[in-house]
Design an enzyme around this catalytic site. Structure first.
Site, PDB file in Angstrom:
ATOM      1  N   ARG A  42       0.797  -1.064  -0.135  1.00  0.00           N
ATOM      2  CA  ARG A  42       0.009  -0.173  -0.047  1.00  0.00           C
ATOM      3  C   ARG A  42       1.001   1.168   0.002  1.00  0.00           C
ATOM      4  O   ARG A  42       1.000   1.909   1.074  1.00  0.00           O
ATOM      5  CB  ARG A  42      -0.866  -0.073   1.073  1.00  0.00           C
ATOM      6  CG  ARG A  42      -1.928  -1.094   1.029  1.00  0.00           C
ATOM      7  CD  ARG A  42      -3.096  -0.980   1.911  1.00  0.00           C
ATOM      8  NE  ARG A  42      -4.205  -1.252   1.158  1.00  0.00           N
ATOM      9  CZ  ARG A  42      -5.299  -1.275   1.622  1.00  0.00           C
ATOM     10  NH1 ARG A  42      -5.639  -0.952   2.913  1.00  0.00           N
ATOM     11  NH2 ARG A  42      -6.293  -2.009   1.086  1.00  0.00           N
ATOM     12  N   GLN A  48      -0.765   2.341  -6.185  1.00  0.00           N
ATOM     13  CA  GLN A  48      -2.297   2.466  -6.111  1.00  0.00           C
ATOM     14  C   GLN A  48      -2.880   2.272  -7.198  1.00  0.00           C
ATOM     15  O   GLN A  48      -3.876   1.492  -7.220  1.00  0.00           O
ATOM     16  CB  GLN A  48      -2.463   4.016  -5.931  1.00  0.00           C
ATOM     17  CG  GLN A  48      -2.671   3.958  -4.376  1.00  0.00           C
ATOM     18  CD  GLN A  48      -2.990   5.869  -3.847  1.00  0.00           C
ATOM     19  OE1 GLN A  48      -2.490   6.572  -4.902  1.00  0.00           O
ATOM     20  NE2 GLN A  48      -3.642   5.878  -2.739  1.00  0.00           N
ATOM     21  N   ASP A 108      -3.657  -1.702  -7.417  1.00  0.00           N
ATOM     22  CA  ASP A 108      -4.128  -2.174  -6.167  1.00  0.00           C
ATOM     23  C   ASP A 108      -5.757  -3.085  -6.290  1.00  0.00           C
ATOM     24  O   ASP A 108      -6.792  -2.072  -6.319  1.00  0.00           O
ATOM     25  CB  ASP A 108      -4.440  -1.072  -4.964  1.00  0.00           C
ATOM     26  CG  ASP A 108      -4.822  -1.343  -3.761  1.00  0.00           C
ATOM     27  OD1 ASP A 108      -5.284  -2.638  -3.594  1.00  0.00           O
ATOM     28  OD2 ASP A 108      -4.981  -0.572  -2.871  1.00  0.00           O
ATOM     29  N   SER A 152      -8.212  -2.559  -3.551  1.00  0.00           N
ATOM     30  CA  SER A 152      -9.150  -1.547  -3.530  1.00  0.00           C
ATOM     31  C   SER A 152     -10.309  -1.222  -4.448  1.00  0.00           C
ATOM     32  O   SER A 152     -11.366  -0.937  -4.057  1.00  0.00           O
ATOM     33  CB  SER A 152      -8.248  -0.251  -3.374  1.00  0.00           C
ATOM     34  OG  SER A 152      -7.574  -0.069  -2.287  1.00  0.00           O
ATOM     35  N   TYR A 192      -3.484  -0.594   7.301  1.00  0.00           N
ATOM     36  CA  TYR A 192      -4.573  -1.691   7.592  1.00  0.00           C
ATOM     37  C   TYR A 192      -4.700  -1.689   9.253  1.00  0.00           C
ATOM     38  O   TYR A 192      -3.870  -1.226   9.833  1.00  0.00           O
ATOM     39  CB  TYR A 192      -3.942  -3.060   7.376  1.00  0.00           C
ATOM     40  CG  TYR A 192      -4.041  -3.413   5.999  1.00  0.00           C
ATOM     41  CD1 TYR A 192      -5.027  -3.568   5.215  1.00  0.00           C
ATOM     42  CD2 TYR A 192      -2.745  -3.580   5.255  1.00  0.00           C
ATOM     43  CE1 TYR A 192      -5.270  -3.841   4.017  1.00  0.00           C
ATOM     44  CE2 TYR A 192      -3.104  -4.024   3.711  1.00  0.00           C
ATOM     45  CZ  TYR A 192      -4.194  -4.376   3.260  1.00  0.00           C
ATOM     46  OH  TYR A 192      -4.183  -4.472   1.928  1.00  0.00           O
TER      47      TYR A 192
END
Ligand code: NAD
Length: 411
Positions: free
Chosen positions: A128, A133, A136, A139, A235
């Protein structure tokens, strides 16, 4: 380099790993796509759309596995615990495999995958960091799942979501409570607000408060503080049973006053904490709805039946898995964009660039040459550190795969 896309075989899965829209960018980098016939149909992408973008169609799954240098799937064996083992005999040593493999929850299947010699990359293990990003997938899928959770609740609730002033009187808005304001929770809040419901949310990570409020949600403050609520990756950290007990006591009233509760509180690789008890469900108004997005890891509600929709104490409890697959067109588009970005990062001049100093590659690299090469996973499975790869974090791993399959950069 040939990138192969087999049809998804998990029962009911409707997504596809690559969509026609990403093929041109892969071709520009020297990658050719071969897709099993009909793979995209249930997501709305037809074979003709892939052909028009320059992909080849293979009539048989075996042909995809035989010809491809890299196999890209949504649910690989491991994540596909029902039928995924059918692919194991098709995997081979000089091949890469990219997709969801559920490495934190399926040790046995990861070991079987490793034994084939395949070089697997687990998309769940994407770090992360800002640079990653756009790769990901967790997500992306959580975004779709959070949205769909609200639509399911709106469909099942015997009440309207928005306030309405009509000639037949005024309708009061529904009250939605979201527990866990991460990616899925924030999307649930945004969707619920768009439908006009009064929306509140709670998360044990204090940073979530501002994010909830920026979406127009009310943040529910509880007079307890989690210890080291968040790890370096953002997290949530697992808390002790005392903390969860206190949370349940404090959440009781908010839950009983809500028409819909959407729970998303998960801890990576662990069983989800129980935050809504049977007693709390009993106190909810008849017809209320709970959508438990943590169902796959046991659920946040004590009465959730994983994989099912049940009615208990007149409350509908949705424990369905994999909601992203029920919005397959856009879920596939997002997944494909994430995976294509990863491929473009990984492949240079027609070879895999296995640069162990790169966190994105090091963290996602799961198996190679017959071994589990991921340091975090070896620790989790209590496996001894690999002789050379023991230095995984210092960048000296050299996988034992065939020398011509990739370029291993030793810093
Ligand atoms: N590349 C990046 O920088 C990146 C990528 C994705 C997410 N993130 C951030 O990471 C955070 C978490 O993301 P996620 O949605 O994937 O997390 P997740 O799916 O692991 O967890 C969902 C949410 O549940 C919450 N939760 C867990 N236990 C709880 C409990 N007992 N009580 C209340 N809430 C509880 C967590 O704090 C989290 O917000 C978010 O802030 C997100 O913005 C960063």
């Amino acid at each position: 380099m040939i990138v192969g896309v087999p049809r998804e075989i998990y029962p009911g899965e409707r997504r596809v790993a690559l969509v026609p829209g990403v093929i041109a960018s892969l071709a520009k980098a020297g990658m050719e796509v071969v897709i099993e016939a009909g793979s995209g149909a249930s997501a709305g992408y037809m074979d003709a759309d892939y052909l028009a973008k320059g992909a080849k169609i293979a009539a048989e799954r075996t042909e995809v596995f035989r010809t491809a240098d890299v196999i890209v799937q949504v649910l690989c064996y491991g994540a596909n615990d029902r039928t995924g083992n059918e692919d194991v005999p098709l995997m081979r040593r000089d091949q890469a495999l990219i997709g969801f493999l559920r490495p934190l929850g399926s040790e046995q299947s990861v070991k079987e995958i490793a034994a084939t010699g395949v070089r697997a990359f687990s998309m769940e293990l994407m770090p992360r960091i800002t640079r990653a990003q756009s790769m990901d997938v967790l997500s992306s899928m959580a975004t779709v799942g959070g949205y769909k959770a609200v639509l399911l609740a709106a469909d099942m609730l015997p009440r309207l979501f928005p306030m309405m002033s009509t000639a037949a009187g005024t309708v009061t808005p529904a009250r939605i409570f979201v527990i866990g304001a991460g990616v899925a929770g924030l999307q649930a809040i945004a969707t619920s607000r768009r439908l006009g419901a009064v929306t509140s949310a709670y998360d044990m990570r204090p940073v979530a408060k501002e994010q909830v409020m920026s979406l127009g949600g009310r943040f529910v403050e509880l007079p307890i503080e989690a210890k080291d609520a968040q790890d370096a990756s953002g997290y949530a950290r697992e808390q002790g049973e005392d903390f969860y007990r206190k949370q349940r006591e404090l959440l009781g009233q908010v839950v009983s006053e809500s028409d819909v509760v959407i729970t998303t509180a998960v801890i990576p690789g662990k069983k989800s904490p129980i935050l809504v008890t049977g007693e709390m469900v009993q106190k909810m108004a008849p017809g209320s709805v709970i959508v438990d997005l943590a169902a796959e890891r046991g659920g946040n509600c004590e009465l959730t039946v994983p994989g099912e929709i049940s009615i208990q104490h007149d409350v509908t409890i949705v424990g369905l898995f994999n909601l992203a697959s029920t919005v397959p067109y856009h879920a596939s588009q997002m997944y494909a964009k994430n995976v294509a970005t990863f491929l473009l990062h990984l492949v240079k001049d027609g070879k895999l660039r296995l640069d162990i100093a790169d966190e994105i590659i090091r963290d996602t690299w799961l198996t190679d040459g017959g071994e589990i090469v991921n340091k975090r996973l070896r620790e989790l499975y209590s496996l001894p550190a690999l002789a050379a790869p023991a230095a995984a974090s210092t960048g000296t791993v050299e996988p034992s795969g065939p020398a011509d399959a990739g370029e291993v950069k030793k810093p």
